[in-house]
Structure formats: structure tokens, C-alpha cells
Scaffold this motif. Structure first.
Motif, mmCIF file in Angstrom:
data_model
loop_
_atom_site.group_PDB
_atom_site.id
_atom_site.type_symbol
_atom_site.label_atom_id
_atom_site.label_comp_id
_atom_site.label_asym_id
_atom_site.label_seq_id
_atom_site.Cartn_x
_atom_site.Cartn_y
_atom_site.Cartn_z
ATOM 1 N N GLN A 293 30.097 49.521 38.475
ATOM 2 C CA GLN A 293 29.254 50.037 39.630
ATOM 3 C C GLN A 293 29.301 49.011 40.847
ATOM 4 N N ASN A 294 30.063 47.865 40.772
ATOM 5 C CA ASN A 294 30.182 47.016 41.577
ATOM 6 C C ASN A 294 31.672 47.432 42.381
ATOM 7 N N ALA B 118 52.629 47.166 32.450
ATOM 8 C CA ALA B 118 53.493 47.650 33.590
ATOM 9 C C ALA B 118 52.405 47.791 34.877
ATOM 10 N N VAL B 119 52.526 47.423 36.063
ATOM 11 C CA VAL B 119 51.447 47.352 36.815
ATOM 12 C C VAL B 119 51.837 48.525 38.132
ATOM 13 N N GLY B 120 53.033 48.149 38.358
ATOM 14 C CA GLY B 120 53.490 49.039 39.550
ATOM 15 C C GLY B 120 52.867 48.443 40.933
ATOM 16 N N GLY B 121 52.235 49.495 41.741
ATOM 17 C CA GLY B 121 51.821 48.997 42.989
ATOM 18 C C GLY B 121 50.260 49.295 43.022
ATOM 19 N N ALA B 122 49.763 49.341 41.712
ATOM 20 C CA ALA B 122 48.299 49.800 41.608
ATOM 21 C C ALA B 122 47.499 48.540 42.045
ATOM 22 N N MET B 123 47.838 47.289 42.094
ATOM 23 C CA MET B 123 46.916 46.153 42.451
ATOM 24 C C MET B 123 47.113 45.920 43.575
ATOM 25 N N ASP B 124 48.210 46.219 44.396
ATOM 26 C CA ASP B 124 48.085 46.291 45.851
ATOM 27 C C ASP B 124 47.462 47.458 46.647
ATOM 28 N N LEU B 125 47.514 48.743 45.993
ATOM 29 C CA LEU B 125 46.898 49.816 46.655
ATOM 30 C C LEU B 125 45.433 49.762 46.735
ATOM 31 N N VAL B 126 44.777 48.846 45.875
ATOM 32 C CA VAL B 126 43.245 48.839 45.889
ATOM 33 C C VAL B 126 42.873 47.990 46.935
ATOM 34 N N HIS B 127 43.738 47.116 47.559
ATOM 35 C CA HIS B 127 43.263 46.361 48.879
ATOM 36 C C HIS B 127 44.174 46.991 50.134
ATOM 37 N N GLY B 128 43.077 46.945 50.916
ATOM 38 C CA GLY B 128 43.486 47.410 52.457
ATOM 39 C C GLY B 128 43.345 48.526 53.105
ATOM 40 N N ALA B 129 43.482 49.672 51.975
ATOM 41 C CA ALA B 129 43.117 50.897 52.472
ATOM 42 C C ALA B 129 41.469 51.115 53.049
ATOM 43 N N LYS B 130 41.255 51.858 54.031
ATOM 44 C CA LYS B 130 39.820 51.839 54.464
ATOM 45 C C LYS B 130 38.886 52.402 53.455
ATOM 46 N N ARG B 131 39.564 53.443 52.881
ATOM 47 C CA ARG B 131 38.592 54.137 51.529
ATOM 48 C C ARG B 131 39.401 53.936 50.252
ATOM 49 N N VAL B 132 39.027 53.524 49.072
ATOM 50 C CA VAL B 132 39.786 53.388 48.200
ATOM 51 C C VAL B 132 38.801 54.259 46.994
ATOM 52 N N VAL C 52 38.851 43.854 42.232
ATOM 53 C CA VAL C 52 37.371 43.684 42.018
ATOM 54 C C VAL C 52 36.847 44.129 43.192
ATOM 55 N N GLY C 53 35.781 44.922 42.835
ATOM 56 C CA GLY C 53 34.754 45.422 44.035
ATOM 57 C C GLY C 53 35.783 46.219 45.163
ATOM 58 N N CYS C 54 36.587 46.964 44.719
ATOM 59 C CA CYS C 54 37.556 47.712 45.551
ATOM 60 C C CYS C 54 37.239 49.195 45.756
ATOM 61 N N VAL C 55 36.680 49.673 44.830
ATOM 62 C CA VAL C 55 36.224 51.309 44.906
ATOM 63 C C VAL C 55 35.162 51.634 45.606
ATOM 64 N N THR C 56 35.319 52.813 46.668
ATOM 65 C CA THR C 56 34.261 53.014 47.427
ATOM 66 C C THR C 56 33.723 54.478 46.979
ATOM 67 N N ARG C 57 34.260 55.357 46.368
ATOM 68 C CA ARG C 57 33.999 56.482 46.102
ATOM 69 C C ARG C 57 34.607 56.998 44.903
ATOM 70 N N PHE D 137 43.791 39.532 43.037
ATOM 71 C CA PHE D 137 42.657 38.647 42.861
ATOM 72 C C PHE D 137 41.589 39.245 41.774
ATOM 73 N N GLY D 138 41.063 38.033 41.026
ATOM 74 C CA GLY D 138 40.336 38.588 39.871
ATOM 75 C C GLY D 138 40.684 39.359 38.870
ATOM 76 N N THR D 139 42.297 39.397 38.536
ATOM 77 C CA THR D 139 42.852 39.975 37.499
ATOM 78 C C THR D 139 43.554 39.127 36.718
ATOM 79 N N ASP D 140 44.124 39.584 35.481
ATOM 80 C CA ASP D 140 44.804 38.671 34.628
ATOM 81 C C ASP D 140 46.090 38.225 35.376
ATOM 82 N N LEU D 141 46.713 38.982 36.379
ATOM 83 C CA LEU D 141 48.118 38.566 36.676
ATOM 84 C C LEU D 141 47.742 37.386 37.949
ATOM 85 N N ALA D 142 46.506 37.085 38.247
ATOM 86 C CA ALA D 142 46.112 36.010 39.005
ATOM 87 C C ALA D 142 45.863 34.801 38.197
ATOM 88 N N LYS D 143 45.872 34.674 37.024
ATOM 89 C CA LYS D 143 45.450 33.593 36.228
ATOM 90 C C LYS D 143 46.493 32.289 36.286
#
Lengths: 228, 235
Positions: free
Chosen positions: A116-117, A132-146, A172-177, B125-131
Motif C-alpha cells: 500500500q505504500n 536475475a534482475v535485469g532493468g526492473a530496479m532501474d525502471l521503477v525510478h524515474g518514469a513519471k508514472r509507474v 521502495v514506494g515507487c508504484v503509482t497505480r 535503494f531499499g533492496t537486497d542489492l543495496a546491502k
């Protein structure tokens, strides 16, 4: 209860259709690998979005016919794509500058869990194996709407919209809808705010399959999607 | 000045055991398959390999892993249609993995080439990969400190090259290649065609020759995806 929900819930294509209705004309959009890619098929008539793929293409189009693939021209899911007039190539550092630098209008991703946050878990179930993470952790930061497209509940019937994620976080705290198989839910001030729900589903039944309180501000719209 | 090298075998001849190697490509797109296979022929061991992925099928990086040449992979997505070479060794504890978010991987390589030892990014930030990584707040948001990534060698794929080392790329095959060219002590590019100096319009040069040490021509290069569809195995 879950049989009743399975009978009325939206298909992935229908969830993708609903998400596509909110993409403005001229928006720069990144779609996650897999299910979110379907959003591109449902662009409303008269609107044109420009799709970004993080391996270095802006303005790509549909998949080529079988046998006409060029394997230097692929998307982040390693599938062959085609180009639209006005497309551009760039290297990975520029590509992720578009992402983190706030230049994308919308990113649409899949999810294991959303809190909910606005916390998102979509890269690891935390159960071992090869991470495996790919670009997921990057994509959640920066777009005006996630935004997230997802089933409302897991195959086992557990809620995916939660008070807190239990799986490893993507951001953290990245999703808007969140567009689910049952509802459209916004995340505002650390709360789920219900915007639309399937008309056949009561508020109480929806709340029963949601792992955190659904708040209502004003009217809740009917989530009506074509059969597809 | 003439940076051309006659054969792919000559191009990788100096790469020793224990080297850290950046290998260009995203999946098969922009992957220097012929240089990788020449490296397999030479078979240095105990390598650290930096690439977005960790191989697919039984060619390219997957084949390097199958030959037990790789001690450690630095990548964002060690999964593929056929990831068995890496997966089996990883689960048996025979190969190390440093998992890096894709954009952070690109920026770490760029920073390595640009002489910037560390930078802050919102990613992870805030994830396991930032530890264990320093975190700092800028304008009310939290950012994670990441460090540059450099290598002894980069082996990359380009489209046109000239004897000065100037390069152009082909479509999405550009991906990590121009970044890796900057971040290695010695960068070797395989190109589909070597042209005379001046034949690449200076306005079209993507990687200026200052970043490139050697250029070897591989006309009609193989594509990993096509090789995998033919179920190719190397060697």
C-alpha cells in the motif's frame, strides 16, 4: 469465493487493454517483459505512444513476420522487433539515462506483490535458484508514472496487494497505480485508493481478497472492458 | 596509424589466465561471437566476465562457461532460453555471480571509462542489492553509491571500423559495446567491414578510435540466436 472470482475476473489481455486507455498521445512508454508487452496492442485509436526498450531503441513497432527477423533488432525480452518512422538507437548508458533521468512518461511492469505504500516486489521470489534482475530496479525510478498490471490474487488465491511485501523488493514506494484482474487501484499517501472495480463484484468481496484496506474517495467507477 | 589485426586468433592472443574481460552484447545482439570463439580456442582460465547476461545455449559466453574458463560473471540477467551452462555451475558453487541492475551495470562501466570512481543512483535503494553500500540523500530522495567498473580487456562487436579504430554499430547491437570500449585497458573490436580512414563520416562515428586498440574484420558475423536455432555447439 475464488471460483466466483475466477468466473468474472479479467484476462491478461483485458487488464492490458485497461492500462492502455490511460496512456496519453505522445507519451514515452516502457513496457516490462512478458505480460506488460501486451499493452502495446491496445493503443486507443488516434493516440500514438513511443515505446522505449532498455536495450537501446525508441520508437519500435510490432514483431516482424517469422523468417524476417533481424537479430540485431530485438527488445529487452530478446524478441525480434521492427522500427517505426522516427525511431532511434542509443547505447545502454543513454537508455538508462532516459529511465532514471525522468524522461519516460510511463513504465508498466508486472508484479509478484505490491504494498500500500507503493513498494514493488517483482524480481525474485526469494526462494533461491539463480537470481536475475535485469532493468526492473532501474525502471521503477524515474518514469513519471509507474504502473503495475497483475492478477489481483495469486494462483493459490492469496492477495497480491498487501500492507507490506514479503518478497524481496524491486523498489521502495515507487508504484503509482495498479491495474488488476478485478480493479484499478491508486497508491496515494501510503494507502490503496480504489478507483474502479468490476461491477459484478461487491466492495466487501474485493476487500476480502485484498491484503490491505481499500480506501474510497468519491465514487468508485465500474471497470468495464471489452471481451477481446 | 594502423590498428587492424589480421585474424581473430591474433586479436585475443594476449588475453591471459585471470583476466577481467568485458564482452559486448545484449543477449546475442551485438555479441562478438567470433572473438569469443577465438578466445575459447586459446582457452585462458579463471576469467571474470562482464556482460549483461550469462550465455544462452552452447555458443558464445555459454560455451566459455562450459569450457570452465569463467570464475566469475558480473551481469544483470543470468537467465536465457537455455541457461544451463551457467545455472548448473552456479547451483554447484563452481562459478561466482555479481548481480548488478542493468542500468547500474551500464553506468558503472561508463564511469570506469570516464574516470569517475563512484556515483549515486536511485536504483536498488531499499533492496537486497543495496546491502552494504553507502546511501545518501539528495533533494529529499535516497540514493545508493555505486563504483566504477573497469576491465583488462574489452571484446566488442561493431559494424564499420577504420584503421584509426573509429567505429559505428548496427541497430540495437550497439547496447553495451561503446561503453565497454571506454572502460578496458585494451579494447578489441570485431567489425563487419574495415574501411579506409575518412570513409566513416566523422559525424557518424559512435566510438572514436581513442578508445579502441585493435580492429579485426569478420565479414558476415554469426548471430547467437541463429546459431542456437541450429542447435550449434562450440567448439
Amino acid at each position: 469465493m475464488s471460483d466466483a472470482i475466477n468466473a468474472i475476473k479479467l484476462s491478461n489481455a483485458q487488464i492490458a487493454w485497461r492500462a492502455a486507455q490511460d496512456i496519453e498521445d505522445g507519451a514515452y512508454v516502457n513496457l516490462g517483459i512478458g505480460f506488460p508487452e501486451m499493452v502495446a496492442k491496445f493503443q486507443p485509436e488516434g493516440r500514438e505512444a513511443i515505446f522505449h526498450t532498455e536495450n537501446g531503441v525508441l520508437g519500435f513497432g510490432e514483431a516482424p513476420k517469422e523468417g524476417e527477423e533481424d537479430w540485431d533488432l530485438i527488445n529487452a525480452g530478446k524478441k525480434a522487433i521492427t522500427l517505426k518512422p522516427g525511431s532511434a538507437f542509443f547505447h545502454h548508458a543513454d537508455s538508462f539515462s532516459m529511465v532514471r533521468g525522468g524522461h519516460l512518461d510511463v513504465a508498466i511492469l508486472g508484479a509478484y506483490q505490491v504494498a500500500q505504500n507503493g513498494d514493488l516486489a517483482n524480481w525474485s521470489t526469494g526462494k533461491g535458484g539463480v537470481p536475475a534482475v535485469g532493468g526492473a530496479m532501474d525502471l521503477v525510478h524515474g518514469a513519471k508514472r509507474v504502473a503495475v498490471v497483475t492478477d489481483h490474487i495469486t494462483k493459490k488465491g492469496d492477495p497480491k496487494l498487501l500492507d507490506a511485501c514479503t518478497m524481496p523488493l524491486t523498489g521502495v514506494g515507487c508504484v503509482t497505480r495498479v491495474y488488476t484482474s478485478l480493479a484499478v487501484v491508486d497508491i496515494e499517501d501510503g494507502q490503496f485508493v480504489l478507483r474502479e472495480k468490476l461491477p459484478a463484484l461487491s466492495f466487501d468481496d474485493l476487500q476480502a481478497v485484498t491484503g490491505a484496506p481499500l480506501n474510497v474517495q468519491g465514487t468508485v467507477g465500474d471497470l468495464i472492458v471489452p471481451a477481446l | 596509424m594502423d590498428k587492424t589485426i589480421a585474424t581473430v586468433a591474433d586479436a585475443v592472443a594476449e588475453i591471459p589466465d585471470g583476466a577481467t574481460i568485458m564482452i559486448g552484447g545484449f543477449g546475442g545482439s551485438g555479441a562478438p561471437i567470433e572473438l569469443i570463439h577465438a578466445l575459447i580456442d586459446k582457452r585462458p582460465r579463471d576469467l571474470t566476465v562482464i556482460n549483461n547476461n550469462a550465455g544462452n545455449g552452447h555458443v558464445g559466453i555459454a560455451a566459455m562457461i562450459e569450457q570452465d574458463m569463467v570464475r566469475k560473471m558480473v551481469c544483470s540477467f543470468p537467465r536465457s532460453a537455455d541457461p544451463r551452462a551457467f545455472t548448473e555451475r552456479y547451483l554447484e558453487g563452481r562459478i561466482e555471480l555479481e548481480l548488478v541492475p542493468q542500468g547500474t551495470l551500464a553506468e558503472r562501466i561508463r564511469a570506469g571509462g570516464a574516470g569517475i570512481p563512484a556515483f549515486y543512483t536511485p536504483t536498488s535503494f531499499g533492496t537486497d542489492l543495496a546491502k552494504g553500500k553507502p546511501v545518501e540523500e539528495f533533494e529529499g530522495r535516497s540514493y545508493v553509491q555505486e563504483r566504477w567498473l573497469k576491465a583488462d580487456f574489452a571484446i566488442i562487436k561493431a559494424q564499420l571500423g577504420d584503421p584509426m579504430g573509429n567505429l559505428t554499430y548496427r541497430m540495437a547491437g550497439r547496447n553495451f559495446n561503446p561503453l565497454m570500449a571506454m572502460a578496458a585497458t585494451r579494447t578489441i573490436a570485431q567489425v563487419s567491414q574495415i574501411v579506409a580512414p575518412g570513409e566513416i563520416d566523422p559525424e557518424q562515428v559512435v566510438t572514436p578510435g581513442i578508445f579502441v586498440n585493435g580492429v579485426v574484420q569478420v565479414a558476415n558475423p554469426q548471430q547467437e540466436e541463429s546459431l542456437n536455432r541450429q542447435e550449434a555447439v562450440y567448439p
